[in-house]
Design an enzyme around this catalytic site. Structure first.
Site, mmCIF file in Angstrom:
data_model
loop_
_atom_site.group_PDB
_atom_site.id
_atom_site.type_symbol
_atom_site.label_atom_id
_atom_site.label_comp_id
_atom_site.label_asym_id
_atom_site.label_seq_id
_atom_site.Cartn_x
_atom_site.Cartn_y
_atom_site.Cartn_z
ATOM 1 N N ALA A 104 -24.687 -5.529 60.390
ATOM 2 C CA ALA A 104 -24.304 -4.307 60.229
ATOM 3 C C ALA A 104 -23.158 -3.940 59.293
ATOM 4 O O ALA A 104 -22.975 -2.965 58.963
ATOM 5 C CB ALA A 104 -24.004 -3.423 61.638
ATOM 6 N N ALA A 105 -22.366 -5.071 59.187
ATOM 7 C CA ALA A 105 -21.099 -4.800 58.459
ATOM 8 C C ALA A 105 -21.315 -4.840 57.056
ATOM 9 O O ALA A 105 -22.041 -5.336 56.692
ATOM 10 C CB ALA A 105 -19.997 -5.928 58.899
ATOM 11 N N PRO A 106 -20.582 -3.736 56.202
ATOM 12 C CA PRO A 106 -19.477 -2.815 56.753
ATOM 13 C C PRO A 106 -19.934 -1.555 57.425
ATOM 14 O O PRO A 106 -19.078 -0.790 57.626
ATOM 15 C CB PRO A 106 -18.674 -2.730 55.487
ATOM 16 C CG PRO A 106 -19.684 -2.639 54.361
ATOM 17 C CD PRO A 106 -20.687 -3.526 54.832
ATOM 18 N N GLY A 107 -21.256 -1.349 57.592
ATOM 19 C CA GLY A 107 -21.577 0.123 58.366
ATOM 20 C C GLY A 107 -22.267 1.092 57.652
ATOM 21 O O GLY A 107 -22.238 2.095 58.087
ATOM 22 N N LYS A 109 -25.454 1.135 56.852
ATOM 23 C CA LYS A 109 -26.468 1.772 57.423
ATOM 24 C C LYS A 109 -26.342 2.174 58.915
ATOM 25 O O LYS A 109 -27.014 3.179 59.383
ATOM 26 C CB LYS A 109 -27.571 0.747 57.355
ATOM 27 C CG LYS A 109 -27.933 0.530 55.855
ATOM 28 C CD LYS A 109 -29.064 -0.616 55.792
ATOM 29 C CE LYS A 109 -29.049 -0.923 53.920
ATOM 30 N NZ LYS A 109 -28.009 -1.499 53.426
ATOM 31 N N ASP A 127 -22.497 -7.754 63.986
ATOM 32 C CA ASP A 127 -22.359 -8.525 62.915
ATOM 33 C C ASP A 127 -21.860 -9.770 63.364
ATOM 34 O O ASP A 127 -20.982 -9.868 64.251
ATOM 35 C CB ASP A 127 -21.559 -7.698 61.874
ATOM 36 C CG ASP A 127 -21.785 -8.527 60.345
ATOM 37 O OD1 ASP A 127 -22.551 -7.930 59.760
ATOM 38 O OD2 ASP A 127 -21.275 -9.617 60.174
ATOM 39 N N ASP A 154 -24.001 -13.853 66.475
ATOM 40 C CA ASP A 154 -24.765 -14.396 65.442
ATOM 41 C C ASP A 154 -26.134 -13.581 66.212
ATOM 42 O O ASP A 154 -26.570 -13.617 67.112
ATOM 43 C CB ASP A 154 -24.815 -15.964 66.018
ATOM 44 C CG ASP A 154 -26.145 -16.550 64.815
ATOM 45 O OD1 ASP A 154 -26.991 -15.574 64.875
ATOM 46 O OD2 ASP A 154 -26.003 -17.616 64.460
ATOM 47 N N ASP A 170 -31.185 -6.004 58.438
ATOM 48 C CA ASP A 170 -30.549 -5.678 56.895
ATOM 49 C C ASP A 170 -29.757 -7.078 56.704
ATOM 50 O O ASP A 170 -28.676 -7.190 56.683
ATOM 51 C CB ASP A 170 -29.702 -4.602 56.808
ATOM 52 C CG ASP A 170 -29.286 -4.184 55.435
ATOM 53 O OD1 ASP A 170 -30.148 -4.471 54.547
ATOM 54 O OD2 ASP A 170 -28.150 -3.989 54.989
ATOM 55 N N CYS A 221 -31.424 -7.122 49.765
ATOM 56 C CA CYS A 221 -31.004 -6.614 48.449
ATOM 57 C C CYS A 221 -31.166 -7.998 47.303
ATOM 58 O O CYS A 221 -30.238 -8.140 46.409
ATOM 59 C CB CYS A 221 -29.484 -6.100 48.559
ATOM 60 S SG CYS A 221 -28.472 -7.096 48.930
HETATM 61 C C1 SAM Z 1 -26.513 -7.130 53.607
HETATM 62 S S1 SAM Z 1 -25.008 -7.449 54.667
HETATM 63 C C2 SAM Z 1 -24.933 -5.955 55.957
HETATM 64 C C3 SAM Z 1 -24.906 -4.482 55.014
HETATM 65 C C4 SAM Z 1 -24.975 -3.473 56.024
HETATM 66 N N1 SAM Z 1 -26.161 -3.459 56.915
HETATM 67 C C5 SAM Z 1 -24.571 -2.019 55.348
HETATM 68 O O1 SAM Z 1 -25.411 -1.355 55.175
HETATM 69 O O2 SAM Z 1 -23.385 -1.882 55.266
HETATM 70 C C6 SAM Z 1 -25.470 -8.546 55.716
HETATM 71 C C7 SAM Z 1 -24.529 -8.889 56.975
HETATM 72 O O3 SAM Z 1 -25.145 -10.055 57.680
HETATM 73 C C8 SAM Z 1 -24.193 -10.507 58.479
HETATM 74 N N2 SAM Z 1 -24.712 -11.717 58.931
HETATM 75 C C9 SAM Z 1 -24.772 -12.883 58.204
HETATM 76 N N3 SAM Z 1 -25.304 -13.920 59.123
HETATM 77 C C10 SAM Z 1 -25.675 -13.282 60.347
HETATM 78 C C11 SAM Z 1 -26.014 -13.750 61.534
HETATM 79 N N4 SAM Z 1 -26.449 -14.782 61.513
HETATM 80 N N5 SAM Z 1 -25.994 -12.759 62.540
HETATM 81 C C12 SAM Z 1 -25.701 -11.418 62.364
HETATM 82 N N6 SAM Z 1 -25.201 -11.223 61.068
HETATM 83 C C13 SAM Z 1 -25.201 -12.018 60.107
HETATM 84 C C14 SAM Z 1 -23.070 -10.545 57.427
HETATM 85 O O4 SAM Z 1 -21.773 -10.869 57.733
HETATM 86 C C15 SAM Z 1 -23.106 -9.256 56.613
HETATM 87 O O5 SAM Z 1 -22.355 -8.496 57.048
#
Ligand code: SAM
Length: 291
Positions: A104-107, A109, A127, A154, A170, A221
């Site tokens: 979810a980060a940085p949020g 969506k 996240d 995770d 995402d 993306c």
């Molecule tokens: C594409 S970004 C998300 C963008 C976010 N959905 C938004 O709209 O602002 C992918 C995210 O996946 C997180 N991530 C990476 N591996 C992960 C895991 N195993 N479990 C959960 N989150 C993970 C990363 O820290 C990153 O913040």
């Protein structure tokens, strides 16, 4: 990026757009936006134009920095590339539901989900990066997204005790849809392989914790079919889920049925790819599953 020439029909438009900065865009936040939001926006950005497929999204001139406006600090809008608002439109969360945003980060969506739910129900915003949780918390607070709980797992290890109506994955990806503008270089096969495995495992967890009949949306993306159609096609082969057609007016192309000797099947025409030249914005891929 030349490896994608066979699947991008308007290659020159794609190549040219990747040399330019994305058009900045903002998404109106109905939880905080005043009634006269559009007027206030036009005061700061007289050239702001409403997107023709998402009435909450406004495109601004390339020279503008929407992160500096008071409307941003007050949470009346969220700075988000136009294409990035598609996955939540496809997820279609409803007030009163229980929704998981797995990565979810940085949020961007998460805050869009809470606003679509009119702050009724529950959003679990997860996240695995504790470093990125700070901006996630700040954005949730600023946008008044009161129904959001933040977790730091995770995604593959989220406890299976809760069941959700909808889950958004995402996924972490090679980010070619954004990186194109900086380097115009495709990701390495090693990176794609590693990510595809992680993406599939995240999706497996999403199928486990969504309710029977619930919706899972998978988005990235990146342009790489190995991280997009290949992951979706494997899920269709191995899991008890169906792919649903994405019905959208947004300028886009359908997912590809094959690439570089790999076969993904006709079902991929239900998925969507947005390239940078479609919206002068980032590239994304979206698929919608029903359990
Ligand atoms: C594409 S970004 C998300 C963008 C976010 N959905 C938004 O709209 O602002 C992918 C995210 O996946 C997180 N991530 C990476 N591996 C992960 C895991 N195993 N479990 C959960 N989150 C993970 C990363 O820290 C990153 O913040």
């Amino acid at each position: 990026m030349e490896r994608y020439k066979p699947i991008i029909d308007d290659w020159e438009a794609f190549r040219e757009e990747c040399q330019k900065d994305a058009v900045p865009a903002v998404r109106r936040n109905p939880l905080k936006a005043r009634k006269s939001f559009e007027q206030a926006l036009k005061k700061d950005f007289p050239e702001a134009e409403k997107s023709d497929w998402n009435s909450d999204v406004y495109r601004l001139p390339r020279s503008k920095s929407p992160g500096k406006s008071m409307l941003h600090w007050r949470g009346e809008y969220y700075v988000q590339e136009e294409s990035a608002s598609l996955p939540v439109e496809v997820l279609d969360p409803r007030p009163g539901e229980k929704v998981l945003d797995m990565c979810a980060a940085p949020g961007g969506k998460t805050t869009q989900i809470a606003s679509k739910m009119d702050n009724r129900g529950l959003v679990v915003s997860n996240d695995d990066s504790s470093r990125r949780l700070k901006s996630l918390h700040a954005n949730i607070y600023r946008t008044g997204s009161a129904i959001v709980d933040v977790t730091n797992y995770d995604g593959r290890r989220i406890p299976g005790t809760e069941k959700f109506d909808r889950v958004l994955v995402d996924a972490p990806c090679s980010g070619e849809g954004n990186n194109a503008r900086r380097s115009f270089e495709a990701s390495s096969s090693h990176e794609r392989e590693h990510l595809a495995e992680l993406q599939y495992q995240l999706l497996e967890k999403a199928f486990q914790i969504v309710k029977e009949g619930g919706v899972v949306v998978y988005s990235t993306c990146t342009f790489a079919p190995e991280e997009n159609e290949a992951v979706v096609s494997k899920a269709l082969d191995e899991k008890d889920v169906k792919l649903e057609d994405i019905d959208t007016d947004v300028e886009s192309r359908r997912g590809v049925e094959n690439f570089s000797g790999l076969e993904f099947g006709e079902e991929m025409s239900k998925t969507v790819r947005i390239y940078p030249h479609h919206l002068n914005s980032g590239g994304i891929f979206v698929a919608r599953f029903r359990k």
